[in-house]
Write an enzyme that holds these catalytic residues in place. Structure first.
Site, PDB file in Angstrom:
ATOM      1  N   GLU A 190      -8.743  11.893  12.416  1.00  0.00           N
ATOM      2  CA  GLU A 190      -7.978  10.669  12.693  1.00  0.00           C
ATOM      3  C   GLU A 190      -7.171  10.768  13.985  1.00  0.00           C
ATOM      4  OE1 GLU A 190      -4.672   7.872  10.447  1.00  0.00           O
ATOM      5  OE2 GLU A 190      -6.013   9.108   9.251  1.00  0.00           O
ATOM      6  N   GLU A 201      -7.746  -2.136   2.035  1.00  0.00           N
ATOM      7  CA  GLU A 201      -7.104  -0.897   2.499  1.00  0.00           C
ATOM      8  C   GLU A 201      -7.207  -0.799   4.021  1.00  0.00           C
ATOM      9  OE1 GLU A 201      -7.776   3.921   1.975  1.00  0.00           O
ATOM     10  OE2 GLU A 201      -8.802   2.553   0.624  1.00  0.00           O
ATOM     11  N   LYS A 222       0.847  -1.194   0.000  1.00  0.00           N
ATOM     12  CA  LYS A 222       0.000   0.000   0.000  1.00  0.00           C
ATOM     13  C   LYS A 222       0.881   1.242   0.000  1.00  0.00           C
ATOM     14  CE  LYS A 222      -3.474   2.488   2.670  1.00  0.00           C
ATOM     15  NZ  LYS A 222      -4.478   2.458   3.742  1.00  0.00           N
TER      16      LYS A 222
END
Length: 289
Positions: free
Chosen positions: A125, A169, A75
Site C-alpha cells: 500500500e 469499503e 467504517k
C-alpha cells in the site's frame, strides 16, 4: 538490484577530513567482509499469544457492528497482534530476504533503531509519491484470495467488482483520500478506472489519484492530512481512531504508520501494514481487517 550506503559524518574543529575518511574507509572494509545470511528457517516457537484471542476478536467484531448501527462512524478497521517467542533469536537477514522472495508488488522495509530490535515488513500500500509539487496516491481496499488458475483468479476478481460490501469499503477509502487531496491540492484527478493489485495470496481493488499541491504544502502537512487512511483506521478518521484506542488490547506503535524517505524535491511513503516488530527472541506480527 543495487544497494546504496550513505555515511553522514560530523567533522569537529580539531579533526581533519583525511582522518574521517580513513575511519569511514575502515568501516567500509569491515562491512565488505560481512556476509548476509540468505537462508535459514525460523527457530522453533516456544510460545504464542494473540491479542485479542479468537473469542476476544469475535467480541470486538460484535461491538463494532453494533457501533456502526448507532453511530455516525461508517467504517472501522480493527487489528490483531500475535506474539511469538522463539527458542533463539531469528536471523533478521534471512527473514528479510525470505520476504523479498515471497512478496511481489510490495515495499520492503526494515528499521533498526537499536541493536536486536527491528520493525520490518512487506506492504503493497502506497501512501503517496511526490515529485516537486505533483503528488500521486491510491486507495486500496476490498479483498479476495488468489485462485489456483487464471479462470478462478478472474472469477474472484469479478466477485470483487460485484460485491456491494467490498465496493462500499473501497468507496469510503476513495472518499477519504479525495477529501484529503481537496485540502492539499489546487487540483487533482482520479485514475481511469478501478483496477486490481494481485499479490501472492490475495488481490485487492485499487484506485489511483494524481494532484498538484498548493504552494507551501510540504511533506509534514501531506503526512498529517493523508494518514491514517480509511484503509487502516476507518471513516471518518478521527472518530475511528478514538474507538480503535478503546477497543484494541495493544498499542499499534509503528504498525500501519507511514514508512518511507524524503528529500527536497521528492518523497515516497508506504503504509506499514503486514509488518512485524522483532526484539531478541520475540516477534510481534500485525494484521488488520
Amino acid at each position: 538490484e543495487q544497494t546504496f550506503l550513505a555515511v553522514n559524518a560530523a567533522i569537529g574543529p580539531e579533526e581533519s577530513l583525511d582522518w574521517e575518511e580513513e575511519r569511514i574507509s575502515n568501516v567500509l572494509d569491515h562491512l565488505a567482509s560481512v556476509e548476509l545470511q540468505q537462508t535459514g528457517a525460523l527457530p522453533k516457537i516456544r510460545a504464542r499469544r494473540d491479542l485479542p484471542d479468537k473469542a476476544g476478536w469475535n467480541d470486538r467484531i460484535r461491538s463494532t457492528l453494533a457501533l456502526l448501527e448507532r453511530d455516525t462512524l461508517k467504517k472501522l478497521v480493527l487489528a490483531r497482534e500475535s506474539l511469538f517467542e522463539f527458542q533463539e533469536p531469528p536471523n533478521l537477514g534471512a527473514l528479510l530476504l525470505g520476504l523479498r522472495r515471497t512478496t511481489s508488488h510490495s515495499y520492503h522495509f526494515c528499521f533498526q533503531p537499536r541493536t536486536r530490535f527491528a520493525f520490518f515488513g512487506a506492504t503493497p500500500e502506497r501512501l503517496y509519491y511526490r515529485q516537486n509539487r505533483v503528488i500521486e496516491t491510491e486507495a486500496m481496499a476490498g479483498t479476495r484470495p488468489r485462485g489456483s488458475s487464471k479462470e478462478m483468479d478472474d472469477a474472484l476478481a469479478e466477485q470483487l467488482l460485484q460485491s456491494q460490501k467490498d465496493q462500499e469499503e473501497h468507496r469510503l477509502v476513495i472518499e477519504g483520500i479525495r477529501g484529503a487531496l481537496g485540502v492539499l491540492c489546487v487540483s487533482f484527478r482520479d485514475g481511469p478506472k478501478v483496477g486490481f493489485v494481485r499479490l501472492e495470496r490475495c488481490q485487492h481493488l485499487v484506485s489511483t489519484f494524481q494532484g498538484t499541491l498548493r504552494p507551501g504544502v510540504g511533506d509534514s502537512c501531506i503526512l498529517h492530512t493523508l494518514h491514517p487512511t480509511p484503509a487502516v483506521g476507518g471513516y471518518p478518521a478521527k472518530g475511528a481512531m478514538e474507538y480503535i484506542e478503546k477497543l484494541e488490547p495493544f498499542e499499534r506503535g509503528w504498525y500501519a504508520g507511514p514508512v518511507g524517505w524524503l528529500e527536497r524535491d521528492t518523497a515516497e511513503f508506504a503504509v506499514a501494514i503486514r509488518s512485524g516488530l522483532f526484539h531478541d527472541q520475540r516477534l510481534a506480527v500485525y494484521s488488520g481487517a
